[in-house]
Design an enzyme around this catalytic site. Structure first.
Site, short mmCIF file in Angstrom:
data_model
loop_
_atom_site.label_atom_id
_atom_site.label_comp_id
_atom_site.label_asym_id
_atom_site.label_seq_id
_atom_site.Cartn_x
_atom_site.Cartn_y
_atom_site.Cartn_z
CE LYS A 1 -1.29 -8.80 -6.37
NZ LYS A 1 -0.42 -9.17 -5.10
C1 E4P Z 1 0.85 -6.49 -3.60
O1 E4P Z 1 -0.20 -7.07 -3.41
C2 E4P Z 1 2.02 -7.18 -3.38
O2 E4P Z 1 1.99 -8.57 -3.00
C3 E4P Z 1 2.66 -6.75 -2.20
O3 E4P Z 1 2.25 -5.60 -1.27
C4 E4P Z 1 4.30 -6.36 -2.44
O4 E4P Z 1 5.09 -6.06 -1.68
P1 E4P Z 1 6.53 -5.64 -1.31
O5 E4P Z 1 6.97 -4.58 -2.06
O6 E4P Z 1 6.72 -5.80 0.24
O7 E4P Z 1 7.08 -7.22 -2.11
#
Ligand code: E4P
Length: 221
Positions: A85
């Protein structure tokens, strides 16, 4: 649409895997910190639970492309189903290009506009993650970003999968599917809310009540 769990908690992943609907897992540094376990061991165990069902995204934390590439190499060496990522940005785009040259699959994260997503697709992202909930928090329409990205993907024939992320509600989930997202990732709490419905519970209770009125010798169980 594939269903991913956005968590680094093993019990949640095992539970959803047992329901037969888990297609993958996304994590981020905040979720990793919350899990409170050694990062490598945790990601390896998540990757093992997910197995052939799909991928696990593990995030890099360097702020320059060379560091991101090095971390991407490391995390993807832990198991064959791990995707690196990479945070969106100029360095992130550079890192994605380098990763692609080595056959490393990247999930470009922290996407807040269709323009950013388009650039990440051009760089060769395997997944792009528009943050729907956080876009909504900023007073804009997160789902519109997902819709635009799905349209751009189709229009230009990108192979990148649109991964609808930062989902907070059941509506986010169904709207992602209607927008044509390839994947939706959500916390365990959102998925359990999507499954539960008061009428399903009430309906079952009344079926069971009626079933109990059938004399025991007249029912097989
Ligand atoms: C995406 O892969 C992120 O890990 C995640 O969806 C972030 O979400 P949040 O805004 O609830 O922290």
């Amino acid at each position: 649409m594939k269903i991913f769990l956005d968590t680094a908690v093993l019990d949640e992943i095992r539970e959803v895997a047992s329901w037969g609907i888990l297609d993958g897992v996304t994590t981020n540094p905040s979720l990793a910190a919350k899990a409170g376990r050694p990062f490598e061991r945790n990601i390896r165990e998540i990757a093992e639970i997910v197995g052939e069902r799909g991928t696990v995204s593990a995030e890099t934390v360097s702020t320059d492309a060379a560091g991101m590439l090095q971390e991407a190499r490391l995390v993807t060496s832990w198991a064959g189903n791990i995707v690196a990522k990479i945070p969106f940005g100029a360095e992130g785009l550079k890192a994605v290009r380098l990763c692609v040259q080595e056959g490393i699959r990247c999930n470009v994260t922290l996407i807040f506009s269709a323009m950013q997503g388009l650039l990440a697709m051009k760089a060769g992202a395997y997944y792009i993650s528009p943050f729907v909930g956080r876009i909504d928090d900023g007073g804009q329409n997160g789902m519109e970003c997902v819709e635009q990205l799905c349209k751009l993907k189709k229009l230009y024939g990108f192979e990148t999968a649109v991964l609808s992320a930062s989902l907070r509600t059941t509506n986010h989930l169904i709207d992602s599917a209607l927008a044509g997202a390839d994947i939706a990732t959500m916390p365990y709490s959102v998925l359990t809310k999507a499954i539960g419905h008061p009428l399903s519970r009430e309906g079952l209770a009344s079926f069971l009540k009626d079933w109990a009125t059938i004399p025991e010798e007249m029912r097989p169980f």
